[in-house]
Design a protein around this motif. Structure first.
Motif, PDB file in Angstrom:
ATOM      1  N   ALA A  26       0.695  -1.290   0.072  1.00 30.87           N
ATOM      2  CA  ALA A  26       0.157   0.114   0.125  1.00 30.87           C
ATOM      3  C   ALA A  26       0.935   1.278  -0.065  1.00 30.87           C
ATOM      4  O   ALA A  26       0.537   2.279   0.556  1.00 30.87           O
ATOM      5  N   ASN A  27       2.075   1.273  -0.828  1.00 29.01           N
ATOM      6  CA  ASN A  27       2.938   2.279  -0.526  1.00 29.01           C
ATOM      7  C   ASN A  27       3.386   2.568   0.721  1.00 29.01           C
ATOM      8  O   ASN A  27       3.645   4.127   0.933  1.00 29.01           O
ATOM      9  N   GLY A  28       3.501   1.924   1.702  1.00 24.21           N
ATOM     10  CA  GLY A  28       3.709   2.185   2.997  1.00 24.21           C
ATOM     11  C   GLY A  28       5.270   2.621   2.967  1.00 24.21           C
ATOM     12  O   GLY A  28       6.115   1.997   2.272  1.00 24.21           O
ATOM     13  N   MET A  29       5.520   3.639   4.204  1.00 25.87           N
ATOM     14  CA  MET A  29       6.912   4.068   4.099  1.00 25.87           C
ATOM     15  C   MET A  29       7.737   3.429   5.075  1.00 25.87           C
ATOM     16  O   MET A  29       7.249   3.420   6.205  1.00 25.87           O
ATOM     17  N   ASN A  30       8.794   2.774   4.712  1.00 24.74           N
ATOM     18  CA  ASN A  30       9.763   2.277   5.243  1.00 24.74           C
ATOM     19  C   ASN A  30      10.933   3.080   5.402  1.00 24.74           C
ATOM     20  O   ASN A  30      11.116   4.005   4.861  1.00 24.74           O
ATOM     21  N   GLY A  31      11.960   2.400   5.832  1.00 26.89           N
ATOM     22  CA  GLY A  31      13.300   3.283   6.096  1.00 26.89           C
ATOM     23  C   GLY A  31      13.964   3.524   4.716  1.00 26.89           C
ATOM     24  O   GLY A  31      14.372   4.572   4.449  1.00 26.89           O
ATOM     25  N   THR A  32      13.877   2.575   3.778  1.00 22.51           N
ATOM     26  CA  THR A  32      14.417   2.722   2.292  1.00 22.51           C
ATOM     27  C   THR A  32      13.302   3.667   1.819  1.00 22.51           C
ATOM     28  O   THR A  32      14.153   4.629   1.065  1.00 22.51           O
ATOM     29  N   PHE A  61      -2.490   6.064  -2.575  1.00 18.82           N
ATOM     30  CA  PHE A  61      -1.299   7.021  -2.811  1.00 18.82           C
ATOM     31  C   PHE A  61      -0.249   6.547  -1.719  1.00 18.82           C
ATOM     32  O   PHE A  61       0.611   6.323  -2.208  1.00 18.82           O
ATOM     33  N   CYS A  62      -0.707   6.216  -0.473  1.00 14.90           N
ATOM     34  CA  CYS A  62       0.232   6.052   0.483  1.00 14.90           C
ATOM     35  C   CYS A  62      -0.543   5.719   1.763  1.00 14.90           C
ATOM     36  O   CYS A  62      -1.416   6.574   2.188  1.00 14.90           O
ATOM     37  N   ALA A  63      -0.239   4.293   2.356  1.00 11.77           N
ATOM     38  CA  ALA A  63      -1.186   4.238   3.651  1.00 11.77           C
ATOM     39  C   ALA A  63      -0.433   4.484   4.845  1.00 11.77           C
ATOM     40  O   ALA A  63      -0.742   4.294   5.787  1.00 11.77           O
ATOM     41  N   ILE A 102       3.374  19.187  -7.403  1.00 11.44           N
ATOM     42  CA  ILE A 102       1.769  18.769  -7.725  1.00 11.44           C
ATOM     43  C   ILE A 102       1.797  17.446  -7.003  1.00 11.44           C
ATOM     44  O   ILE A 102       2.566  16.585  -7.445  1.00 11.44           O
ATOM     45  N   THR A 103       0.937  17.061  -5.985  1.00  7.82           N
ATOM     46  CA  THR A 103       0.446  16.054  -5.712  1.00  7.82           C
ATOM     47  C   THR A 103      -0.693  15.238  -6.026  1.00  7.82           C
ATOM     48  O   THR A 103      -1.842  16.050  -6.083  1.00  7.82           O
ATOM     49  N   ALA A 104      -0.619  14.116  -6.858  1.00  5.79           N
ATOM     50  CA  ALA A 104      -1.838  13.516  -7.580  1.00  5.79           C
ATOM     51  C   ALA A 104      -2.159  12.458  -6.634  1.00  5.79           C
ATOM     52  O   ALA A 104      -1.707  11.329  -6.826  1.00  5.79           O
ATOM     53  N   VAL A 105      -3.241  12.838  -5.898  1.00  6.84           N
ATOM     54  CA  VAL A 105      -3.615  11.583  -4.940  1.00  6.84           C
ATOM     55  C   VAL A 105      -4.453  10.538  -5.729  1.00  6.84           C
ATOM     56  O   VAL A 105      -5.727  11.168  -5.749  1.00  6.84           O
ATOM     57  N   ASN A 106      -3.902   9.315  -5.839  1.00  9.56           N
ATOM     58  CA  ASN A 106      -4.772   8.446  -6.568  1.00  9.56           C
ATOM     59  C   ASN A 106      -5.690   7.464  -6.190  1.00  9.56           C
ATOM     60  O   ASN A 106      -6.610   6.775  -6.555  1.00  9.56           O
ATOM     61  N   GLY A 107      -5.542   7.533  -4.654  1.00 12.84           N
ATOM     62  CA  GLY A 107      -6.124   6.491  -3.981  1.00 12.84           C
ATOM     63  C   GLY A 107      -6.075   6.820  -2.418  1.00 12.84           C
ATOM     64  O   GLY A 107      -5.901   7.985  -2.056  1.00 12.84           O
ATOM     65  N   THR A 108      -6.223   6.070  -1.669  1.00 12.42           N
ATOM     66  CA  THR A 108      -6.371   6.363   0.043  1.00 12.42           C
ATOM     67  C   THR A 108      -4.970   6.972   0.518  1.00 12.42           C
ATOM     68  O   THR A 108      -3.987   6.674  -0.111  1.00 12.42           O
ATOM     69  N   ALA A 109      -5.081   8.026   1.308  1.00 13.30           N
ATOM     70  CA  ALA A 109      -3.797   8.916   1.773  1.00 13.30           C
ATOM     71  C   ALA A 109      -4.169   8.755   3.181  1.00 13.30           C
ATOM     72  O   ALA A 109      -4.952   9.620   3.711  1.00 13.30           O
ATOM     73  N   ALA A 110      -3.264   7.744   3.823  1.00 13.61           N
ATOM     74  CA  ALA A 110      -3.391   7.854   5.257  1.00 13.61           C
ATOM     75  C   ALA A 110      -2.341   8.186   6.128  1.00 13.61           C
ATOM     76  O   ALA A 110      -1.140   8.039   5.594  1.00 13.61           O
ATOM     77  N   GLY A 111      -2.326   8.487   7.279  1.00 13.50           N
ATOM     78  CA  GLY A 111      -1.311   8.828   8.085  1.00 13.50           C
ATOM     79  C   GLY A 111      -0.064   9.785   7.319  1.00 13.50           C
ATOM     80  O   GLY A 111      -0.501  10.802   7.005  1.00 13.50           O
ATOM     81  N   ALA A 112       1.044   9.267   7.281  1.00 16.03           N
ATOM     82  CA  ALA A 112       2.124  10.076   6.424  1.00 16.03           C
ATOM     83  C   ALA A 112       1.738  10.527   5.144  1.00 16.03           C
ATOM     84  O   ALA A 112       1.999  11.200   4.613  1.00 16.03           O
ATOM     85  N   GLY A 113       0.834   9.327   4.591  1.00 17.21           N
ATOM     86  CA  GLY A 113       0.289   9.534   3.352  1.00 17.21           C
ATOM     87  C   GLY A 113      -0.612  10.763   3.048  1.00 17.21           C
ATOM     88  O   GLY A 113      -0.384  11.705   2.092  1.00 17.21           O
ATOM     89  N   PHE A 114      -1.512  11.063   4.117  1.00 13.94           N
ATOM     90  CA  PHE A 114      -2.348  12.220   4.145  1.00 13.94           C
ATOM     91  C   PHE A 114      -1.179  13.349   4.390  1.00 13.94           C
ATOM     92  O   PHE A 114      -1.533  14.394   3.618  1.00 13.94           O
ATOM     93  N   ALA A 126      -8.071  11.985  -7.130  1.00 16.51           N
ATOM     94  CA  ALA A 126      -9.031  11.181  -7.667  1.00 16.51           C
ATOM     95  C   ALA A 126     -10.320  11.184  -7.137  1.00 16.51           C
ATOM     96  O   ALA A 126     -10.430  11.155  -5.841  1.00 16.51           O
ATOM     97  N   GLU A 127     -11.480  11.206  -7.827  1.00 15.51           N
ATOM     98  CA  GLU A 127     -12.587  11.109  -6.928  1.00 15.51           C
ATOM     99  C   GLU A 127     -12.800   9.682  -6.107  1.00 15.51           C
ATOM    100  O   GLU A 127     -13.471  10.168  -5.049  1.00 15.51           O
ATOM    101  N   SER A 128     -12.032   8.843  -5.940  1.00 18.64           N
ATOM    102  CA  SER A 128     -12.033   7.723  -5.131  1.00 18.64           C
ATOM    103  C   SER A 128     -11.203   7.807  -4.208  1.00 18.64           C
ATOM    104  O   SER A 128     -11.165   6.984  -3.250  1.00 18.64           O
ATOM    105  N   ALA A 129     -10.353   8.862  -4.144  1.00 16.38           N
ATOM    106  CA  ALA A 129      -9.416   8.970  -3.061  1.00 16.38           C
ATOM    107  C   ALA A 129     -10.041   9.143  -1.712  1.00 16.38           C
ATOM    108  O   ALA A 129     -10.990   9.940  -1.633  1.00 16.38           O
TER     109      ALA A 129
END
Length: 259
Positions: A26-32, A61-63, A102-114, A126-129
């Motif tokens: 889910a494009n989660g952010m790890n150290g890498t 987008f990023c969970a 420009i951030t193009a939010v293509n889906g769920t943006a949660a936590g640091a993704g938000f 996107a409408e489904s974001a």
């Protein structure tokens, strides 16, 4: 096109496109990912780049932070601090560079993704974001500049509602709240981001960077201090090559050709 493990990075003339690329996580952010994002942001902080488009690969987008990665660390606190530090370095560079983000939010943006989604100078969704803080749900607290930008965008009361209740906003609600510039159909998001990037690429990078600098200082400077910033900046722009070209083009009734 890329030399990163968790991102795609593509430079096309003055436009750089970055995609968070861990779709199976889910494009989660790890150290890498946060280390690579900080490096990618540094590469964008250059006269060669006038626009950066940041999006996600897949349905998200990023969970937010990768909780499995956090749980596996021998010292969770030290690991999470390092991840946050790299993310914050990336956000600071994006915020202070001349290039328009420009951030193009293509889906769920949660936590640091938000958090990172709403740092965009222009935010397309996107409408489904959807947007949710989600930190306190797992006993954590916000990072990624959320406690700085959100109160300035929507006020303290609404920020606390999002952070304490983990309310989820649809793309339309986020736009109504002032967090999103424009909502577009899902299948048109990439094309709209490309069109907006092309539009921004034709503008003056120095002028855009000055707008960003003025917005960063507006809530910390007093009236006279902010007006002094404005006076100094506009004088600097008037003496710049882009400033001279812009004024001459306007007077000559032609389209400006910025560097």
């Amino acid at each position: 096109m890329t030399d990163y493990e968790t991102l795609t990075f593509e430079q096309s003339g003055p436009i750089t496109r970055i995609a968070l690329n861990r779709p199976d996580a889910a494009n989660g952010m790890n150290g890498t990912m946060t280390r690579e994002l900080a490096d990618a942001a540094k590469r964008c902080d250059s006269p060669a780049t006038k626009v950066v488009v940041l999006t996600g690969t897949g349905r998200f987008f990023c969970a937010g932070g990768d909780l499995k990665d956090f749980a596996a660390a021998a010292d969770r606190g030290a690991h999470v601090k390092a991840v946050a530090d790299d993310l914050h370095r990336a956000i600071s560079t994006f915020a202070r560079m001349n290039a328009v983000l420009i951030t193009a939010v293509n889906g769920t943006a949660a936590g640091a993704g938000f958090s990172i989604a709403v740092t965009g100078d222009l935010v397309l969704a996107a409408e489904s974001a959807s947007f949710t803080m989600a930190y306190t749900r797992v006993g954590l607290s916000p990072d990624g500049s959320a406690s700085y930008f959100l109160p300035r965008l929507i006020g303290v009361t609404r920020t606390k509602e999002l952070m304490l209740t983990n309310r989820t906003l649809s793309a339309r609600e986020a736009a109504d709240w002032g967090l999103v510039t424009e909502v577009v159909p899902d299948d048109q998001l990439a094309a709209r981001a490309d069109a907006l990037a092309a539009q921004m690429a034709a503008t003056s990078s120095g002028s855009n960077g000055t707008v960003k600098a003025l917005m960063l200082s507006t809530f910390s400077a007093g009236l006279e201090e902010q007006m002094e910033f404005e006076g100094r900046f506009i004088a600097e722009r008037a003496n710049s090559a882009d400033g001279r070209e812009g004024v001459d083009a306007f007077l000559g009734k032609r389209k400006a050709e910025f560097a």
